[in-house]
Design an enzyme around this catalytic site. Structure first.
Site, PDB file in Angstrom:
ATOM      1  CB  VAL A  56      -0.858  -0.067   1.300  1.00 44.68           C
ATOM      2  CG1 VAL A  56      -1.683   1.189   1.163  1.00 44.68           C
ATOM      3  CG2 VAL A  56      -1.927  -1.103   1.332  1.00 44.68           C
ATOM      4  CB  ALA A 101       4.813   2.638   1.236  1.00 47.25           C
ATOM      5  CE  LYS A 102       5.161  -1.982   8.146  1.00 47.93           C
ATOM      6  NZ  LYS A 102       6.154  -1.412   8.992  1.00 47.93           N
ATOM      7  N   GLY A 103       4.279  -3.218   3.420  1.00 44.28           N
ATOM      8  CA  GLY A 103       3.986  -4.274   2.293  1.00 44.28           C
ATOM      9  C   GLY A 103       3.774  -5.448   3.203  1.00 44.28           C
ATOM     10  CG  ASP A 142       7.461  -4.582   9.854  1.00 44.02           C
ATOM     11  OD1 ASP A 142       7.838  -3.627  10.474  1.00 44.02           O
ATOM     12  OD2 ASP A 142       6.435  -5.316  10.247  1.00 44.02           O
TER      13      ASP A 142
END
Ligand code: NAD
Length: 412
Positions: A56, A101-103, A142
């Site tokens: 995202v 953002a992050k995934g 992460d």
């Protein structure tokens, strides 16, 4: 409340304080792009498994988007969306030139082999390589991913784009990583805990601390705080909690965990307690550094710490946040408390683009400077406007992003 709804709740509280227009609220709270990809991956036993991967990209008004990549069985689009928006506010609070953002990939990290993990990572890069890059979107480790995953990631990305170490951060130092990245989040938590104690009129020396989670963040925070002469009386991990009212020997606990497969199970220097008990200990500082949502309506009344430092993302649920605010428990929010990691990631990205290796002293000095500046701004705004530290931190972040959006001509 779902994860994204919870972040939106904090966003709206700060937006109300700022009297933000409806048009800006919509612009800043809607993710720019949400990507879901299928990852067909061959497992070691020959089975083909179709996993789901997400990225995202929340906001890029202040620079390329930045955020970690999580491999966990509970990853879903809502969680990734909430973490992506938190990254937008986090990068803005510490004033580094990135968006958010992050995934993630929905997979049980403990059930896959290193080779399977490598194939998942390479497949994920195959699917999203056109949408990321050093000037577009820069992933990082992460939960469930680490420097090794980042090394595979760069290697696969380079097959499409040529030599580009700045496409991810958190790489091994031998692969264009930066010294001090691994300790950065925990060290930042330590620096900010000491500053918060000062503002609350408490001495760091002898202040009692309980830390949930003894992984990367929790163990580095524990080391920093024990070196600063705080008394770390309890730590915990998946195996349970370990409590000694006289203070734990943190270096010994770190050694023990290292020698026992990164677990404190059976640690002899302390009384065994549960993770629930740890949260409710009578300590000066409580540092949740493991999972989200661990402080909720059922235990908020029983928290006895004066100060909670959110090392994990979203460890306090919004309903508990209100109860704790009424009880005058100070909460240093995640968007500031754990921003040390992304701050040093920024230094790594800058180092890669300069082709000049930074040293540890420089990394530590600049980390201290950026976090301290952000801390003073947030604490002063909280006092001036009589709002919680969380609302103040969101206000600082939102104001910066809103101003950049206006200057870019995105809104009047
Ligand atoms: P990690 O995997 O290195 O460590 C997690 C620790 O939590 C381990 O000790 C594990 O045993 C413990 N744990 C897991 N489940 C638990 C449970 N149910 N109860 C108690 N303990 C449990 O992860 P990390 O990198 O230290 O990250 C910890 C938290 O900090 C996460 O929420 C992460 O999103 C957040 N965070 C990490 C960074 C970073 O740079 N690593 C940056 C920002 C935020």
């Amino acid at each position: 409340m779902q994860a994204f709804e919870a972040v939106q709740h904090y966003f709206n509280t700060a937006a109300d304080e700022l009297e933000l227009s409806e048009e800006l609220r919509t612009l800043l709270s809607t993710p720019e792009r949400e990507i879901t990809v299928q990852l067909p991956v061959e497992m070691d036993d020959g089975r083909l498994v179709s996993l789901l991967g997400y990225r995202v990209q929340h906001n890029r008004v202040r620079g390329p988007m930045k955020g970690g990549l999580r491999y966990h069985h509970e990853v879903d689009l809502d969680e990734v969306r909430s973490l992506a928006s938190l990254m937008t506010w986090k990068t803005a609070v510490v004033n580094i030139p990135f968006g958010g953002a992050k995934g993630g990939v929905t997979v049980d990290n403990r059930a896959i082999s290193p080779r399977e993990k490598e194939r998942i990572t390479r497949k994920f890069v195959d699917e999203i390589h056109e949408l990321i890059g050093p000037d577009k979107d820069i992933p990082a480790p992460d939960m469930g991913t680490d420097h090794e995953v980042m090394a595979w990631f760069v290697n696969q990305y380079n097959k499409y784009a040529g030599f580009n170490p700045a496409v991810v951060t958190g790489k091994p130092v031998e692969h264009y990583g930066i010294p001090g990245r691994e300790e950065a989040t925990g060290r930042g938590v330590g620096i900010l805990t000491i500053k918060s104690l000062g503002r609350l009129g408490c001495k760091a020396r002898g202040a009692t601390v309980a830390i949930q989670g003894f992984g990367n963040v929790g163990s580095h925070a524990a080391k920093f705080l024990s070196e600063a002469e705080c008394k770390v009386v309890a730590v915990s991990d998946l195996s349970g909690g370990y409590y000694n009212p006289e203070g734990l020997d943190i270096m010994e606990a770190v050694r023990y965990a290292r020698e026992h497969g990164n677990s404190l199970a059976g640690y002899p220097g302390a009384e065994a307690i549960t993770n629930h008990d740890l949260l409710e200990l009578d300590v000066t500082v409580l540092i949740p550094a493991a999972l989200g949502g661990v402080i909720h309506t059922e235990n908020a009344d029983r928290i006895r710490a004066k100060l909670i430092v959110e090392a994990a993302n979203s460890p306090v649920r919004p309903e508990a946040d209100e109860i704790l605010a009424q009880r005058d428990v100070a909460i240093l929010p995640d968007v500031l408390a754990n921003a040390g990691g992304v701050t040093v990631s920024y230094f790594e990205w800058a180092q890669n683009r300069q082709f000049y290796q930074w040293n540890l002293n420089r990394v530590r000095g600049e980390l201290d400077h950026l976090l301290s500046t952000a801390f003073e701004q947030v604490w002063d705004l909280s006092a001036e406007r009589n709002v919680t530290l969380r609302t103040a931190a969101f206000m600082v972040g939102i104001q910066r992003v809103a101003r950049a959006a206006k200057l870019a001509g995105l809104t009047s």
